[in-house]
Design an enzyme around this catalytic site. Sequence first.
Site, PDB file in Angstrom:
ATOM      1  N   LYS A  18       0.856  -1.190   0.000  1.00 13.12           N
ATOM      2  CA  LYS A  18       0.000   0.000   0.000  1.00 13.12           C
ATOM      3  C   LYS A  18       0.889   1.237   0.000  1.00 13.12           C
ATOM      4  O   LYS A  18       1.903   1.278   0.716  1.00 13.12           O
ATOM      5  CB  LYS A  18      -0.900  -0.044   1.252  1.00 13.12           C
ATOM      6  CG  LYS A  18      -1.935   1.065   1.323  1.00 13.12           C
ATOM      7  CD  LYS A  18      -2.856   0.861   2.530  1.00 13.12           C
ATOM      8  CE  LYS A  18      -3.963   1.907   2.585  1.00 13.12           C
ATOM      9  NZ  LYS A  18      -4.887   1.687   3.725  1.00 13.12           N
ATOM     10  N   SER A  21      -9.777   1.525   2.656  1.00  9.64           N
ATOM     11  CA  SER A  21      -8.914   2.322   1.823  1.00  9.64           C
ATOM     12  C   SER A  21      -7.817   1.513   1.127  1.00  9.64           C
ATOM     13  O   SER A  21      -7.184   2.033   0.212  1.00  9.64           O
ATOM     14  CB  SER A  21      -8.257   3.417   2.662  1.00  9.64           C
ATOM     15  OG  SER A  21      -7.437   2.845   3.673  1.00  9.64           O
ATOM     16  N   SER A  74     -10.143  -0.822   6.874  1.00  7.44           N
ATOM     17  CA  SER A  74      -9.551  -0.709   5.535  1.00  7.44           C
ATOM     18  C   SER A  74      -8.776  -1.913   5.022  1.00  7.44           C
ATOM     19  O   SER A  74      -8.368  -1.915   3.858  1.00  7.44           O
ATOM     20  CB  SER A  74      -8.630   0.505   5.478  1.00  7.44           C
ATOM     21  OG  SER A  74      -9.404   1.653   5.294  1.00  7.44           O
TER      22      SER A  74
END
Length: 489
Positions: A76, A151, A175
């Site tokens: 990420k 997210s 997330s």
Amino acid sequence: MIEHSLQAMAAALANKEISSVELTQLYLERIARHNSQLNAYITVDPARSLAQADAADARLARGEGGPLTGIPIAHKDIFCASGWLTTCGSKMLSNFVSPYDAAVIARFHAAGAVMLGKTNMDEFAMGSSNETSFYGPVHNPWDDSRVPGGSSGGSAASVAARLAPAATGTDTGGSIRQPAALCNLTGMKPTYGVISRYGMIAFASSLDQAGPLGRSAADCAILLNAMAGFDERDSTSLDRPAEDFSREINATSTAKPLAGLKIGLPEEFFAGGCSPEVMQLVEAAIGEYRQLGAETVSIRLPSMGLSVAAYYVIAPAEASSNLARFDGVRYGYRAPDYQDLNDMYCKSRAQGFGDEVKRRILIGTYVLSHGYYDAYYLQAQRIRRLIANDFASAFQKCDVIIGPTSPSTAFQLGEKAADPVQMYLSDIYTIAVNLAGLPGISIPCGFAGGLPAGLQLIGDYFTEARLLNIAHRYQQANAWHLQRPGGFD
Ligand code: GLN
């Protein structure tokens, strides 16, 4: 090869069936072919990845490989990685090349894993659909008109479409678990403090926790083994003896591997609010757990209904403080034209942050301001304590809590973008876990209308190995987690 478990991939590398360079090339080619449809990656740097793969091959040749040596992993874009553009999904950091590695990145390096690229995400991890990214939305591989969840949506989409064998994510209010649910993956948020937050760009520091996104619980256990561990550079990192999170998975199994396990079913999770199709799949999964030997007990989490409200005071409060550092002075975006210092701050922040981030900063500074602090922030902190107490009493009666991860399957891109409150409610089943600092995992439990649904398992503090095993035994009994979206050959 792309359907190999991480363990099988490591074995193929060790046996020289494939080299790390070949494996990395395979994924880089898949990214080149399919990423434009998904927008899952913000940055790929083939030369850098292949150099790491080369080093991994040398290490493997010396017989010094471990379980992740030579395996490409996507990260990420919230994790600082030396020499890599690290944007956090924001224009504010669209020019930021990190001079150092986050603890998580350094640990994967030490394990000999190859960094495959940086994945798209909601701006500063604020969102549940991956639509707030400065780099555009990520598309769900199961239906590209739908969101992948957020997210950590880029990480989830990349693993689901087999553009990475596994990925990292972060979970402040859901997330990791919510995108895992929407993309048919296994994703775990460990107990707060198990993984170092050093170099992980801060959103809400008391809630943020990194974790793995993979195709199975067994893969997640291997990833967690690499990620977890004490780090004195993070003051909330926990100094605990090292543990092997795969140990229960690797223990021999019986016909009723979960005999005696007590599953708590919170009345609040089953009282409506979840789509009937998802609920049906969750009920069926609970039935499968009974087949595996578990018993179920009804429990209560009475303060659960306040969790989203408390979170949207605490998380923005912390975010408003954490994001004060992005001022155009030291690093990141600076407005090209300004009159004086104050104007430079204002314009840089006005131009560098997107709408959702600004909304959070406004809420956060409001609830922390004189006169409102007691009314909002302190109240929210009290609710947080009540929620943690609810879980503590629940774990007197059960070993694990089960319910849905997300109230629906993947929604359409744009469907909730105009209504922040609807978006915030996507995390209704996950947020309380972060407020209490507990570990939680989402696993695939079937499909509704061709879209995957997730089952959430919540454990008491430091029960990751057991949670992973409870997930694993379910995955041995069915094939939901092995399904992959069509069209990514
Ligand atoms: N969707 C939640 C939010 O927008 C949680 C995000 C997260 O876990 N990073 O804050």
